[in-house]
Enzyme design. Sequence first.
Site, PDB file in Angstrom:
ATOM      1  N   ASP A   1      29.818 -37.488 -62.333  1.00 48.79           N
ATOM      2  CA  ASP A   1      29.214 -38.771 -62.656  1.00 48.79           C
ATOM      3  C   ASP A   1      28.809 -38.740 -64.126  1.00 48.79           C
ATOM      4  O   ASP A   1      29.148 -37.796 -64.859  1.00 48.79           O
ATOM      5  CB  ASP A   1      28.045 -39.096 -61.722  1.00 48.79           C
ATOM      6  CG  ASP A   1      26.807 -38.243 -61.960  1.00 48.79           C
ATOM      7  OD1 ASP A   1      26.843 -37.299 -62.787  1.00 48.79           O
ATOM      8  OD2 ASP A   1      25.782 -38.523 -61.319  1.00 48.79           O
ATOM      9  N   HIS A   2      28.096 -39.759 -64.562  1.00 50.46           N
ATOM     10  CA  HIS A   2      27.692 -39.864 -65.967  1.00 50.46           C
ATOM     11  C   HIS A   2      26.853 -38.673 -66.427  1.00 50.46           C
ATOM     12  O   HIS A   2      26.982 -38.221 -67.552  1.00 50.46           O
ATOM     13  CB  HIS A   2      26.934 -41.183 -66.200  1.00 50.46           C
ATOM     14  CG  HIS A   2      25.805 -41.390 -65.248  1.00 50.46           C
ATOM     15  ND1 HIS A   2      25.998 -41.849 -63.949  1.00 50.46           N
ATOM     16  CD2 HIS A   2      24.481 -41.190 -65.381  1.00 50.46           C
ATOM     17  CE1 HIS A   2      24.829 -41.919 -63.343  1.00 50.46           C
ATOM     18  NE2 HIS A   2      23.897 -41.529 -64.183  1.00 50.46           N
TER      19      HIS A   2
ATOM     20  N   HIS B   1      32.400 -15.298 -49.421  1.00 51.70           N
ATOM     21  CA  HIS B   1      31.993 -15.469 -48.028  1.00 51.70           C
ATOM     22  C   HIS B   1      32.363 -16.826 -47.441  1.00 51.70           C
ATOM     23  O   HIS B   1      32.578 -16.928 -46.228  1.00 51.70           O
ATOM     24  CB  HIS B   1      30.480 -15.279 -47.886  1.00 51.70           C
ATOM     25  CG  HIS B   1      30.042 -13.881 -48.142  1.00 51.70           C
ATOM     26  ND1 HIS B   1      28.750 -13.457 -47.897  1.00 51.70           N
ATOM     27  CD2 HIS B   1      30.698 -12.786 -48.620  1.00 51.70           C
ATOM     28  CE1 HIS B   1      28.634 -12.187 -48.216  1.00 51.70           C
ATOM     29  NE2 HIS B   1      29.803 -11.752 -48.668  1.00 51.70           N
TER      30      HIS B   1
ATOM     31  N   CYS C   1      27.220 -33.420 -60.878  1.00 54.93           N
ATOM     32  CA  CYS C   1      26.380 -34.587 -61.113  1.00 54.93           C
ATOM     33  C   CYS C   1      25.053 -34.021 -61.602  1.00 54.93           C
ATOM     34  O   CYS C   1      24.945 -32.824 -61.831  1.00 54.93           O
ATOM     35  CB  CYS C   1      26.244 -35.470 -59.872  1.00 54.93           C
ATOM     36  SG  CYS C   1      25.316 -34.782 -58.486  1.00 54.93           S
ATOM     37  N   GLY C   2      24.060 -34.856 -61.785  1.00 59.56           N
ATOM     38  CA  GLY C   2      22.810 -34.390 -62.370  1.00 59.56           C
ATOM     39  C   GLY C   2      22.226 -33.185 -61.659  1.00 59.56           C
ATOM     40  O   GLY C   2      22.014 -32.128 -62.253  1.00 59.56           O
TER      41      GLY C   2
ATOM     42  N   GLY D   1      23.669 -31.989 -58.724  1.00 59.49           N
ATOM     43  CA  GLY D   1      24.739 -31.385 -57.935  1.00 59.49           C
ATOM     44  C   GLY D   1      24.657 -31.740 -56.465  1.00 59.49           C
ATOM     45  O   GLY D   1      25.628 -31.584 -55.735  1.00 59.49           O
TER      46      GLY D   1
END
Length: 139
Positions: free
Chosen positions: A4-5, A94, A61-62, A64
Amino acid sequence: MACDHAGYELKEYLKNILTAKGFEVEDFGTHSTDSMDYPDVAHPLAEAVESHKVDFGVAMCGSGEGISITLNKHQGVRAALCWKTEIAALAKQHNNANILVLPARFVTREEGENILETYLTSSFEGGRHQKRIDKIPVH
């Protein structure tokens, strides 16, 4: 790759690193820092991973979290939110994670690069871990 941004600048940085390593990168966006909705890029990346159109994914993203939640709605995806190299290693060893997710607002470029490198150089251990992975999909 997808972001995203908030993840745009880190994605561009890591995309250059992957390209320099010889990877062919498919960029699902976003392509600027203009505000947008992460599901719009997460679903196309997840579909590409599920269909084996791409070998693995990298998303951010910011925090995650949002993009991880969206990616993991897809049955063939094991997206792992990694903010340390040790987590990236275990996610591959794993869980055989097929999408690495980074929290763009919480890792530096260098940390992101190290996490990506660890993910790329780690290998799935199989064995007892495969049995667990086989139990993940909802039927």
